[in-house]
Design an enzyme around this catalytic site. Structure first.
Site, PDB file in Angstrom:
ATOM      1  N   ARG A   1     -13.061 -20.204   8.292  1.00 33.61           N
ATOM      2  CA  ARG A   1     -11.733 -20.235   9.024  1.00 33.61           C
ATOM      3  C   ARG A   1     -11.748 -20.147  10.536  1.00 33.61           C
ATOM      4  O   ARG A   1     -12.464 -19.265  10.734  1.00 33.61           O
ATOM      5  CB  ARG A   1     -10.821 -19.003   8.321  1.00 33.61           C
ATOM      6  N   THR A  21      -7.445 -24.367   6.243  1.00 32.66           N
ATOM      7  CA  THR A  21      -6.649 -24.687   7.273  1.00 32.66           C
ATOM      8  C   THR A  21      -5.349 -25.548   6.597  1.00 32.66           C
ATOM      9  O   THR A  21      -5.744 -26.384   5.578  1.00 32.66           O
ATOM     10  CB  THR A  21      -7.073 -25.294   8.600  1.00 32.66           C
ATOM     11  N   HIS A  57      -9.199 -18.651  13.290  1.00 35.00           N
ATOM     12  CA  HIS A  57      -8.287 -17.944  13.375  1.00 35.00           C
ATOM     13  C   HIS A  57      -7.811 -17.592  14.654  1.00 35.00           C
ATOM     14  O   HIS A  57      -8.757 -17.071  15.144  1.00 35.00           O
ATOM     15  CB  HIS A  57      -8.232 -16.576  12.231  1.00 35.00           C
ATOM     16  N   ASP A 113       0.589 -26.720  21.899  1.00 33.00           N
ATOM     17  CA  ASP A 113      -0.622 -25.965  21.651  1.00 33.00           C
ATOM     18  C   ASP A 113      -1.584 -26.085  22.784  1.00 33.00           C
ATOM     19  O   ASP A 113      -1.974 -27.331  23.204  1.00 33.00           O
ATOM     20  CB  ASP A 113      -1.412 -26.780  20.391  1.00 33.00           C
ATOM     21  N   ARG A 145      -4.566 -24.555  23.031  1.00 31.59           N
ATOM     22  CA  ARG A 145      -5.971 -23.941  22.479  1.00 31.59           C
ATOM     23  C   ARG A 145      -7.011 -24.984  22.593  1.00 31.59           C
ATOM     24  O   ARG A 145      -6.899 -25.976  22.688  1.00 31.59           O
ATOM     25  CB  ARG A 145      -5.902 -23.539  21.081  1.00 31.59           C
TER      26      ARG A 145
HETATM   27  N1  LIG Z   1       3.220 -20.142  21.428  1.00 36.04           N
HETATM   28  C1  LIG Z   1       3.461 -19.415  20.221  1.00 36.04           C
HETATM   29  N2  LIG Z   1       2.495 -19.235  19.520  1.00 36.04           N
HETATM   30  C2  LIG Z   1       2.548 -18.677  18.233  1.00 36.04           C
HETATM   31  C3  LIG Z   1       4.144 -18.510  17.674  1.00 36.04           C
HETATM   32  N3  LIG Z   1       4.056 -18.275  16.315  1.00 36.04           N
HETATM   33  C4  LIG Z   1       2.664 -18.045  16.074  1.00 36.04           C
HETATM   34  N4  LIG Z   1       1.957 -18.140  17.215  1.00 36.04           N
HETATM   35  C5  LIG Z   1       0.339 -18.306  17.565  1.00 36.04           C
HETATM   36  O1  LIG Z   1       0.193 -19.354  16.646  1.00 36.04           O
HETATM   37  C6  LIG Z   1      -1.334 -19.064  16.313  1.00 36.04           C
HETATM   38  C7  LIG Z   1      -1.598 -19.342  14.916  1.00 36.04           C
HETATM   39  O2  LIG Z   1      -2.138 -20.301  14.531  1.00 36.04           O
HETATM   40  P1  LIG Z   1      -3.414 -20.518  13.385  1.00 36.04           P
HETATM   41  O3  LIG Z   1      -2.906 -19.766  11.926  1.00 36.04           O
HETATM   42  O4  LIG Z   1      -4.677 -19.969  13.853  1.00 36.04           O
HETATM   43  O5  LIG Z   1      -3.410 -22.037  13.148  1.00 36.04           O
HETATM   44  P2  LIG Z   1      -2.628 -23.146  12.902  1.00 36.04           P
HETATM   45  O6  LIG Z   1      -2.216 -24.178  14.106  1.00 36.04           O
HETATM   46  O7  LIG Z   1      -0.889 -22.275  12.482  1.00 36.04           O
HETATM   47  O8  LIG Z   1      -3.210 -23.759  11.670  1.00 36.04           O
HETATM   48  P3  LIG Z   1      -3.552 -23.285  10.259  1.00 36.04           P
HETATM   49  O9  LIG Z   1      -5.253 -23.250  10.264  1.00 36.04           O
HETATM   50  O10 LIG Z   1      -3.063 -23.851   9.225  1.00 36.04           O
HETATM   51  O11 LIG Z   1      -3.308 -21.678  10.334  1.00 36.04           O
HETATM   52  C8  LIG Z   1      -1.514 -17.930  16.687  1.00 36.04           C
HETATM   53  O12 LIG Z   1      -2.510 -17.707  17.860  1.00 36.04           O
HETATM   54  C9  LIG Z   1      -0.245 -17.177  16.911  1.00 36.04           C
HETATM   55  O13 LIG Z   1      -0.359 -16.145  17.741  1.00 36.04           O
HETATM   56  C10 LIG Z   1       5.177 -19.159  18.374  1.00 36.04           C
HETATM   57  O14 LIG Z   1       6.308 -19.206  18.015  1.00 36.04           O
HETATM   58  N5  LIG Z   1       4.818 -19.557  19.859  1.00 36.04           N
END
Ligand SMILES: Nc1nc2c(ncn2[C@@H]2O[C@H](COP(=O)(O)OP(=O)(O)OP(=O)(O)O)[C@@H](O)[C@H]2O)c(=O)[nH]1
Ligand SMILES: [Zn+2]
Length: 358
Positions: free
Chosen positions: A213, A313, A215, A290, A292
């Site tokens: 994962r 994911t 994260h 995004d 990242r």
């Molecule tokens: N900019 C922003 N970031 C957010 C928000 N909500 C959550 N996050 C961030 O989004 C990220 C979560 O992404 P992950 O769960 O790693 O990955 P994902 O792209 O959702 O994909 P998965 O692997 O399916 O979970 C974390 O860095 C959180 O801090 C938001 O409303 N705005």
């Protein structure tokens, strides 16, 4: 003559130093232009910069769109700063917090001529310093004040887009509720940037696809148990599944808020309270949806000896990125947990706009 051993900072090190400078409110010199981050600029420094000549405000195309400023440089706009503009004017252009209360900031006039590269480098430095992506620039005519960090703007852009190398620093056993056989590894980039973590569960066979994962840090979800996202339950569920299977690896990447940092994420949350969705909020702040850099995840997996994963994911972009950086995704393992009335709209937006699988 033999080349002396260089003790001075490398470009990567000077870039990281520049980020710290911008966070403190100090200018950096980018190919002959003085650049400061609007977020940390003081009245005194603004006055001093004004004395040097005409000021330009660099904003991303996303922010310019909201402000109705013309974009002549693709991804950014260089806005002329009027002579009577004060710090409050600059801050209001950089920060969308009061956009709805005070929608009219213009008319704004954008520069067409001149080199956009220093402005682009300044914005990228501010972004990667987790500040608002807005910078003030002025050409440096005389000698630069002593002690400032000097960078070539084009080289800075090129280096930031390159992959960062990571080295393992320390590792130790950490038994967890979800998995007793846990080991936490710390990875550090060689340029003084952010550290990231890997939690290895059991002793995964390097010859087989490992349950994995990636994260991204979410202080609100992981630590506070916020119901606005699904991060906390995803973290727990991933570790529990790895514990149940007896093997796995979870990377905890310090890319809070999809890479914009916690302060900017709270700005995004405040905009969400005004009615914007998670993607719109990032754009109004001037960020991509995004920010990242998932190459970090691939690099750390490779360092740990993994070349094939069963990736937990719902985000197809993570699968594509790993595949393009020498990690085989043998299987995508869905991770659907933590749905609540508070995050239903957030998850629906991610599905509709970011390609997440429901
Ligand atoms: N900019 C922003 N970031 C957010 C928000 N909500 C959550 N996050 C961030 O989004 C990220 C979560 O992404 P992950 O769960 O790693 O990955 P994902 O792209 O959702 O994909 P998965 O692997 O399916 O979970 C974390 O860095 C959180 O801090 C938001 O409303 N705005
Ligand atoms: Zn979260």
């Amino acid at each position: 003559m033999q080349t002396p051993l260089s003790l001075g900072p490398s470009l990567a090190e000077r870039i990281n130093r520049a980020r710290a400078d911008l966070r403190m409110g100090l200018p950096v010199v980018l190919s002959g232009q003085l650049a400061v981050a609007v977020e940390t600029l003081s009245v005194e420094r603004l006055t001093a910069l004004r004395g040097l000549g005409a000021l330009t405000l660099a904003l991303t195309a996303w922010r310019a769109e909201t402000l109705k400023a013309r974009v002549y440089d693709n991804d950014l706009a260089r806005v002329r700063v009027p002579e009577d503009a004060d710090l409050a004017w600059l801050r209001a252009l950089a920060d969308p917090a009061d956009d709805l209360r005070m929608p009219m900031k213009g008319p704004l006039s954008s520069l067409r001529e001149g080199d956009a590269v220093p402005a682009r480098a300044a914005i990228l430095l501010a972004k990667t310093a987790q500040l608002l992506p807005a910078a003030l620039l002025v050409p440096l005519t005389g000698a630069a004040p002593e002690g400032l960090t000097h960078l070539d703007a084009a080289q800075t852009l090129a280096l930031i887009s390159e992959e960062t190398a990571f080295a393992p620093v320390a590792a130790a056993r950490v038994p967890m509720r979800a998995a007793e056989k846990g080991r936490l590894h710390i990875f550090r980039p060689d340029d003084g940037g952010e550290e990231h973590y890997a939690i290895e569960i059991g002793s995964p066979d390097r010859a087989l696809p490992v349950l994995a994962r990636l994260h991204s840090a979410c202080f609100t979800g992981d630590v506070l148990g916020s119901l606005k996202c699904d991060c906390g339950p995803q973290l727990d569920a991933a570790l529990r599944q790895m514990g149940a299977e007896g093997a796995g690896v979870l990377l905890y990447l310090n890319q809070e808020g999809r890479g914009i940092g916690l302060a900017n994420k709270m700005r995004a949350y405040a905009l969400q309270d005004q009615g914007f969705d998670t993607v719109e909020a990032n754009h109004r702040l001037g960020f991509e949806d995004d920010e990242r850099d998932f190459r970090i995840g691939a690099a750390i997996l490779r360092k740990l000896g993994f070349s094939s994963v069963r990736l937990m994911t719902n985000n197809p972009a993570k699968v594509r990125m790993l595949e393009s950086h020498c990690i085989t995704v043998a299987e995508r393992v869905p991770l659907k947990v933590g749905l609540s009335p508070h995050n239903a709209a957030y998850l629906a937006t991610k599905a509709a706009k970011s390609g997440h699988l429901l």
